[in-house]
Design a protein around this motif. Structure first.
Motif, PDB file in Angstrom:
ATOM      1  N   LYS A 189       0.871  -1.177   0.000  1.00 13.34           N
ATOM      2  CA  LYS A 189       0.000   0.000   0.000  1.00 13.34           C
ATOM      3  C   LYS A 189       0.903   1.219   0.000  1.00 13.34           C
ATOM      4  CE  LYS A 189      -3.645   2.427   2.550  1.00 13.34           C
ATOM      5  NZ  LYS A 189      -4.522   2.430   3.754  1.00 13.34           N
ATOM      6  N   VAL A 191       1.074   5.356   0.085  1.00 12.21           N
ATOM      7  CA  VAL A 191       0.340   6.579   0.436  1.00 12.21           C
ATOM      8  C   VAL A 191       1.198   7.788   0.064  1.00 12.21           C
ATOM      9  CG1 VAL A 191      -0.781   7.892   2.264  1.00 12.21           C
ATOM     10  CG2 VAL A 191      -0.800   5.380   2.345  1.00 12.21           C
ATOM     11  N   LYS A 193       1.351  11.867   0.101  1.00 16.77           N
ATOM     12  CA  LYS A 193       0.737  13.026   0.744  1.00 16.77           C
ATOM     13  C   LYS A 193       1.296  14.318   0.162  1.00 16.77           C
ATOM     14  CE  LYS A 193      -0.224  10.678   5.123  1.00 16.77           C
ATOM     15  NZ  LYS A 193       0.020  10.659   6.588  1.00 16.77           N
ATOM     16  N   GLU A 241      -6.517   5.607  -5.804  1.00 17.88           N
ATOM     17  CA  GLU A 241      -7.610   6.492  -5.398  1.00 17.88           C
ATOM     18  C   GLU A 241      -7.024   7.793  -4.865  1.00 17.88           C
ATOM     19  OE1 GLU A 241     -11.465   6.556  -2.350  1.00 17.88           O
ATOM     20  OE2 GLU A 241     -10.121   4.819  -2.424  1.00 17.88           O
ATOM     21  N   GLY A 242      -7.570   8.915  -5.307  1.00 21.45           N
ATOM     22  CA  GLY A 242      -7.099  10.196  -4.806  1.00 21.45           C
ATOM     23  C   GLY A 242      -7.908  11.355  -5.359  1.00 21.45           C
ATOM     24  N   LYS A 252      -3.841  13.832  -1.221  1.00 24.65           N
ATOM     25  CA  LYS A 252      -3.539  12.452  -0.843  1.00 24.65           C
ATOM     26  C   LYS A 252      -3.923  11.493  -1.965  1.00 24.65           C
ATOM     27  CE  LYS A 252      -4.400   9.111   2.897  1.00 24.65           C
ATOM     28  NZ  LYS A 252      -5.166   8.868   4.165  1.00 24.65           N
ATOM     29  N   GLU A 254      -3.770   7.151  -2.657  1.00 20.75           N
ATOM     30  CA  GLU A 254      -3.442   5.818  -2.141  1.00 20.75           C
ATOM     31  C   GLU A 254      -3.449   4.818  -3.296  1.00 20.75           C
ATOM     32  OE1 GLU A 254      -5.984   4.683   1.052  1.00 20.75           O
ATOM     33  OE2 GLU A 254      -5.182   6.201   2.443  1.00 20.75           O
ATOM     34  N   ILE A 256      -2.724   0.508  -4.233  1.00 21.32           N
ATOM     35  CA  ILE A 256      -2.569  -0.843  -3.696  1.00 21.32           C
ATOM     36  C   ILE A 256      -2.088  -1.749  -4.821  1.00 21.32           C
ATOM     37  CG2 ILE A 256      -3.714  -2.806  -2.594  1.00 21.32           C
ATOM     38  CD1 ILE A 256      -5.744  -0.844  -1.455  1.00 21.32           C
ATOM     39  N   GLU A 290       4.878   7.029   1.596  1.00 20.73           N
ATOM     40  CA  GLU A 290       4.996   5.952   2.578  1.00 20.73           C
ATOM     41  C   GLU A 290       4.601   4.634   1.924  1.00 20.73           C
ATOM     42  OE1 GLU A 290       3.254   4.656   6.990  1.00 20.73           O
ATOM     43  OE2 GLU A 290       2.289   6.265   5.842  1.00 20.73           O
TER      44      GLU A 290
END
Length: 392
Positions: A189, A191, A193, A241-242, A252, A254, A256, A290
């Motif tokens: 995953k 992330v 930011k 997704e964002g 943000k 994300e 996967i 991250e």
């Protein structure tokens, strides 16, 4: 015909009946309650000692030979898939949205058949046989909690065997592979930011979507530029997704994805490269990245000496021309790998395909089926494997 195969052929009708009952009543991982009860019923009828409720729905049987010696384990997985069966057969799944579309009904049947024959010959066995009926291969990996509950100990398992039906191989043949057979899997995953702002004033924020685009491009270089071309690795992003609106800079994103590798060093290198690319690219564009890794199944690595035993036994049962070497590793995963971390063993492919019968569909397909002639072959192979280890 090989004597063990003769014995297996004598119970063929029973094997078909057992398999079809399992097939008509599929259950998901960690929900195999009826399946577990049926297995217990069969073991009780055979007079085989067992323990139920292992790793929730698993069952472990044990056949104690006349003499003390080694202990061999045979494993079968139990769970079904969330697939609506399309086959028009008398034994079609009776449970809407559930189907044994990967052959686990056959695996359980073969293990029960092997148990039946081995129980009859236990006075001639110079050791013990453990029977692992394992839940949740398709989901959470039931092999791991079974091991944590001690199934490989007391008595300690010296060798473990597993098999999987293979529609790409004709019924009547066996597929074997030395060394690396299946990949490891990890879920990642990511992330990203940034800082949100109005789309008319992009200089006032940090666009997480733009950063994500650069990260995606960077990740594509791992397999093509960081991994030795003679090795194999897969880095796949399957979801992203964002953002919230077209005129707002996203703060943000994300993503996967999945990682598949065939050896521990490559696995470690791929994960380290993913983390460095995500963190460095994000930082260079004033954001923050991250990576969260969820460790999945390990690599399935066969023991070459045990594979030689399977090869020899399959040749005795079917003829040497019916044993094929699988040339390439699979990037698919198989939690039998956990058992192989605890004891040497081998996992093989049992041919179940038949073009003339229309049995040509791969696993996880709504039209998957098996040529039931493979059941007695699987039984004979597993019984012969046990004899080879205990009585050699």
């Amino acid at each position: 015909m090989n004597n063990v195969l003769n014995l297996a052929e004598e119970i063929k009708e029973w094997l078909i009946e057992v398999r079809r009952d399992f097939h008509m009543n599929p259950e998901f991982g960690m929900e195999e309650y009826r399946t577990s009860r049926r297995i217990v019923k069969y073991l009780e009828e055979m007079g085989i000692e067992y323990k139920k409720g292992v790793a929730n729905t698993g069952v472990v049987g044990i056949i104690r030979g006349k003499e003390n010696g080694k202990t061999v384990a045979l494993r079968a997985d139990m769970d079904a898939l969330p697939i609506e069966e399309k086959n028009q057969v008398s034994y079609k799944s009776k449970i809407k949205g559930k189907m044994h579309a990967c052959g686990h009904d056959a695996h359980m049947t073969i293990l029960l058949g092997a148990a039946r024959l081995l129980e009859d010959m236990k006075d001639d066995l110079k050791g013990n046989v453990k029977l692992f009926f394992q839940p949740a291969e398709e989901t959470v990996g039931g092999a791991k909690p079974m091991i944590q509950e001690g199934v490989m100990e007391n008595p300690k398992v010296d060798v473990v065997f597993g098999l999987h039906v293979a529609p790409e191989i004709p019924a009547g043949e066996i597929g074997i592979r030395y060394g690396k057979m299946n990949a490891s899997s990890d879920t990642m995953k990511i992330v990203i930011k940034g800082e949100s702002t109005h789309g008319a004033y992009p200089h006032s924020g940090v666009d997480a979507i733009v950063i994500a685009g650069h990260v995606i491009t960077g990740l594509q270089t791992i397999v093509s530029r960081n991994i030795d071309p003679r090795n194999s690795a897969v880095v796949t992003l399957g979801a992203i997704e964002g953002g919230s609106r077209g005129n707002i800079i996203a703060n943000k994103v994300e993503m996967i994805g999945t990682i598949r590798t065939l050896d521990p060093e490559t696995r470690k290198k791929v994960i380290n490269r993913i983390k460095k690319i995500v963190e460095d690219i994000s930082q260079s564009l004033d954001g923050k990245g991250e990576v969260i890794i969820e460790e999945g199944y390990p690599h399935l690595i066969n023991d070459d000496d045990i594979v030689n035993i399977v090869k020899e036994n399959a040749g005795k049962i079917l003829g040497e021309d019916k044993v094929r070497i699988i040339e390439s590793s699979s990037l698919g995963v198989e939690d039998f790998a956990y058992f192989l971390q605890k004891a040497p063993g081998a996992f093989c492919r049992l041919g179940c395909g038949n073009v003339e019968k229309g049995i040509i569909h791969d696993g996880h397909n709504c039209n998957f089926d098996i040529d039931e002639d493979c059941l007695s072959i699987g039984v004979a192979l597993q019984v012969q494997n046990v004899i080879s280890i205990l009585n050699s």
